[in-house]
Motif scaffolding. Structure first.
Motif, PDB file in Angstrom:
ATOM      1  N   THR A  77      34.420  10.036  61.698  1.00 30.28           N
ATOM      2  CA  THR A  77      35.493  11.009  61.546  1.00 30.28           C
ATOM      3  C   THR A  77      35.706  11.835  62.796  1.00 30.28           C
ATOM      4  O   THR A  77      36.786  12.371  63.000  1.00 30.28           O
ATOM      5  CB  THR A  77      35.185  11.954  60.361  1.00 30.28           C
ATOM      6  OG1 THR A  77      33.922  12.600  60.599  1.00 30.28           O
ATOM      7  CG2 THR A  77      35.107  11.174  59.051  1.00 30.28           C
ATOM      8  N   ARG A  80      38.947  11.678  65.053  1.00 26.00           N
ATOM      9  CA  ARG A  80      40.033  10.940  64.408  1.00 26.00           C
ATOM     10  C   ARG A  80      41.308  11.771  64.410  1.00 26.00           C
ATOM     11  O   ARG A  80      41.310  12.902  63.943  1.00 26.00           O
ATOM     12  CB  ARG A  80      39.666  10.573  62.966  1.00 26.00           C
ATOM     13  CG  ARG A  80      40.735   9.729  62.283  1.00 26.00           C
ATOM     14  CD  ARG A  80      40.263   9.170  60.977  1.00 26.00           C
ATOM     15  NE  ARG A  80      40.137  10.195  59.952  1.00 26.00           N
ATOM     16  CZ  ARG A  80      39.770   9.928  58.700  1.00 26.00           C
ATOM     17  NH1 ARG A  80      39.483   8.696  58.348  1.00 26.00           N
ATOM     18  NH2 ARG A  80      39.667  10.906  57.827  1.00 26.00           N
ATOM     19  N   GLU A  86      44.323   8.326  55.378  1.00 23.93           N
ATOM     20  CA  GLU A  86      43.276   7.581  54.679  1.00 23.93           C
ATOM     21  C   GLU A  86      43.725   7.267  53.263  1.00 23.93           C
ATOM     22  O   GLU A  86      44.092   8.148  52.498  1.00 23.93           O
ATOM     23  CB  GLU A  86      41.960   8.352  54.647  1.00 23.93           C
ATOM     24  CG  GLU A  86      40.824   7.564  54.000  1.00 23.93           C
ATOM     25  CD  GLU A  86      39.473   8.195  54.221  1.00 23.93           C
ATOM     26  OE1 GLU A  86      38.808   8.519  53.222  1.00 23.93           O
ATOM     27  OE2 GLU A  86      39.076   8.372  55.395  1.00 23.93           O
ATOM     28  N   ALA A 121      36.204   2.032  66.471  1.00 25.64           N
ATOM     29  CA  ALA A 121      36.975   3.198  66.025  1.00 25.64           C
ATOM     30  C   ALA A 121      37.598   4.005  67.171  1.00 25.64           C
ATOM     31  O   ALA A 121      38.775   4.376  67.086  1.00 25.64           O
ATOM     32  CB  ALA A 121      36.101   4.096  65.155  1.00 25.64           C
ATOM     33  N   TYR A 125      41.544   5.060  67.470  1.00 27.86           N
ATOM     34  CA  TYR A 125      41.990   6.450  67.557  1.00 27.86           C
ATOM     35  C   TYR A 125      42.864   6.665  68.795  1.00 27.86           C
ATOM     36  O   TYR A 125      43.858   7.398  68.749  1.00 27.86           O
ATOM     37  CB  TYR A 125      40.788   7.395  67.603  1.00 27.86           C
ATOM     38  CG  TYR A 125      39.921   7.371  66.359  1.00 27.86           C
ATOM     39  CD1 TYR A 125      40.386   6.818  65.167  1.00 27.86           C
ATOM     40  CD2 TYR A 125      38.627   7.883  66.390  1.00 27.86           C
ATOM     41  CE1 TYR A 125      39.589   6.792  64.035  1.00 27.86           C
ATOM     42  CE2 TYR A 125      37.823   7.861  65.253  1.00 27.86           C
ATOM     43  CZ  TYR A 125      38.310   7.321  64.087  1.00 27.86           C
ATOM     44  OH  TYR A 125      37.517   7.298  62.968  1.00 27.86           O
ATOM     45  N   ASP A 139      44.098   4.157  57.350  1.00 25.51           N
ATOM     46  CA  ASP A 139      42.708   3.739  57.208  1.00 25.51           C
ATOM     47  C   ASP A 139      42.430   3.379  55.748  1.00 25.51           C
ATOM     48  O   ASP A 139      42.784   4.140  54.840  1.00 25.51           O
ATOM     49  CB  ASP A 139      41.759   4.874  57.615  1.00 25.51           C
ATOM     50  CG  ASP A 139      41.258   4.727  59.041  1.00 25.51           C
ATOM     51  OD1 ASP A 139      41.463   3.655  59.632  1.00 25.51           O
ATOM     52  OD2 ASP A 139      40.662   5.692  59.558  1.00 25.51           O
TER      53      ASP A 139
END
Length: 213
Positions: A77, A80, A86, A121, A125, A139
């Motif tokens: 997280t 992000r 999400e 990730a 991002y 996500d």
């Protein structure tokens, strides 16, 4: 190109790490020794509150004896962008992806425990920040509530990605490991720019697993 939604995958069960509080350590002092009770301390009290001037050895023993809080999992997280949505249910997926008719949608399928997902990730991002105004980023973590989405879409491995065009629907199904991320990024940007250049990328089966489900 859309794949038939007929084959079910195994449901994933995620083990949770439980933390246990240490049992209290008490010391019973008989009445005959009550006069010296002020000079005695329980082991737990000594460990929790070492006396002033405690030696380095005592401090090291204290650090070993005391339970350490579980580390906070920030790697999935931290950093992000706020524009990544999400999805936590089938209804969310329908609203954010299937019903989107204005923007290109980039979907990432991942799991919090997946190391390959964590390594890819930061790149996801970065692209989400670059294309914030032109692409919707979504996500979809592997959870009990989202397992039907992974099953229905036949997600073969994680990390994995889908790219949806507002007119054509699902146009790309791509692996999204750190090694193959450039393929995803170039494909996404080609739809944003409206060009579809023929590249020299490996077009082997994208459903070859990174992390098999």
């Amino acid at each position: 190109m859309k794949r038939a939604m007929t084959t079910a995958i195994l449901l994933m069960s995620i083990a949770r790490i439980q933390s246990f509080a240490p049992l209290p350590v008490t010391m019973h002092i008989p009445p005959s020794q009550s006069s010296s009770s002020t000079s005695k301390m329980s082991y737990a009290t000594t460990i929790d509150h070492p006396p002033p001037g405690a030696s380095d050895f005592a401090k090291r023993m204290r650090n070993i004896a005391l339970p350490k809080p579980p580390p906070k999992n920030k790697k999935f997280t931290s950093g992000r962008p706020n524009n990544i949505i999400e999805v936590t249910s089938l209804e969310d997926y329908k609203r954010e992806v299937a019903d989107e008719h204005d923007k290109i949608v980039a979907v990432r399928f991942f799991a919090p425990w997946c190391k390959s997902c964590a390594r890819a990730a930061p790149s996801f991002y970065r692209v989400a920040r670059e294309l914030e105004n032109t692409v919707k980023f979504v996500d979809v973590p592997v959870t009990r509530d989202t397992s039907k989405i992974h099953q229905g879409l036949q997600i073969p491995a994680i990390p994995f990605s889908h790219i949806y065009h507002p007119v054509s629907g699902l146009v790309e199904e791509l692996r999204m490991s750190r090694k193959s991320f450039d393929v995803f990024e170039d494909a996404l940007k080609s739809y944003v720019s409206g060009s579809c250049d023929v590249s020299e990328y490996d077009y082997s089966d994208p459903h070859e697993s990174e992390v098999s489900l």
